[in-house]
Motif scaffolding. Structure first.
Motif, short mmCIF file in Angstrom:
data_model
loop_
_atom_site.label_atom_id
_atom_site.label_comp_id
_atom_site.label_asym_id
_atom_site.label_seq_id
_atom_site.Cartn_x
_atom_site.Cartn_y
_atom_site.Cartn_z
N VAL A 189 26.02 -25.25 38.15
CA VAL A 189 27.46 -25.29 37.98
C VAL A 189 28.02 -23.88 38.13
O VAL A 189 27.71 -22.99 37.34
CB VAL A 189 27.86 -25.86 36.60
N LYS A 191 31.00 -22.19 37.44
CA LYS A 191 32.20 -22.47 36.65
C LYS A 191 33.44 -21.81 37.23
O LYS A 191 34.54 -22.37 37.18
CB LYS A 191 31.99 -22.05 35.19
N LYS A 194 34.39 -23.94 40.11
CA LYS A 194 34.34 -25.37 39.82
C LYS A 194 33.54 -26.13 40.88
O LYS A 194 33.98 -27.13 41.44
CB LYS A 194 35.75 -25.95 39.68
N GLU A 220 28.72 -33.51 35.64
CA GLU A 220 29.31 -32.18 35.52
C GLU A 220 30.64 -32.08 36.27
O GLU A 220 31.57 -31.40 35.81
CB GLU A 220 28.33 -31.12 36.02
N LEU A 224 34.50 -31.24 34.58
CA LEU A 224 35.40 -30.19 35.06
C LEU A 224 36.76 -30.74 35.51
O LEU A 224 37.71 -29.99 35.70
CB LEU A 224 34.75 -29.43 36.22
#
Length: 225
Positions: A189, A191, A194, A220, A224
């Motif tokens: 991931v 972050k 995204k 996941e 998000l």
């Protein structure tokens, strides 16, 4: 909060010249189980070529990516040009050689490849609006091209019988991305961007492990969204 609305982009029907069917189905099953509202899309363009999946050899046929993708979608599919970013919360792109042949020309151009116009526009819109993108198998190459400096995984970077496509990891790094080694049932991931990636059939693994890894990707992505 209502259902998460997820777009899936397909690249045809069949691993050698389109979307990988098991990856596409796995994404759809996991999204369905999670209660997401799914709409499938494909670009309205001709395939690079058509491959006989028994022999692995190209044929003289001409097929359309949108029409062939409709086989997986059971007919419920839209032209990618019609995707509205405002009506969609997340994007998922399964793998298969269609990603490298129809959604881009990675298969023939390598690191100098370009991405099909409607696919490029869609991925950039999701990234610009900070909406999550899930990519599996070879489809992370699209992020490598369109999201500079992103983090992703296509599995492991050391080639062996289990990881026959490990050189792809080095190609991702050469494009300026950070490749993270992950097993087939794991995801990475990113972050900041995204971006959720998993290796799927980049690994020579049992189909249930591929299915589980795609399930983690879907989980996941929805977190998000």
């Amino acid at each position: 909060m209502g259902k998460k609305r997820v777009a899936i982009i397909l690249s045809g029907c069949g691993v050698y010249d389109g979307s990988e069917l098991h990856e596409s189905s796995a994404a759809m099953v996991h999204l369905s189980r999670a209660g997401a509202e799914v709409q499938l899309y494909a670009p309205n363009v001709n395939q690079m070529h058509v491959v006989d999946h028994m022999t692995g050899q190209p044929t003289e046929e001409v097929r359309n990516v949108l029409v062939e993708s409709s086989r997986i979608a059971r007919g419920n599919i839209k032209n990618l040009d019609d995707l509205s970013i405002n009506d969609t919360d997340a994007l998922v792109i399964p793998g298969g050689f269609g990603v490298a042949k129809n959604l881009s020309n990675w298969a023939v151009k390598g690191k100098d490849f370009t991405v099909e116009a409607s696919v490029e526009s869609t991925v950039k819109k999701f990234h610009a609006t900070k909406k999550p993108i899930g990519l599996c198998c070879i489809s992370p190459v699209l992020a490598a091209k369109l999201i500079p400096g992103c983090e992703l995984t296509v599995g492991y970077d050391t080639e062996c019988e289990k990881w026959p496509y490990a050189k792809t990891a080095q190609a991702m790094a050469d494009l300026g991305c950070k490749h993270i080694n992950k097993h087939v049932n794991e995801v990475h991931v990113d972050k900041q961007n995204k971006l959720v990636t998993t290796s799927a059939f980049m690994c020579n693994a049992p189909i249930h492990e591929v299915f589980d890894g795609i399930g983690e990707m879907v989980k996941e992505v929805l977190k998000l969204a």
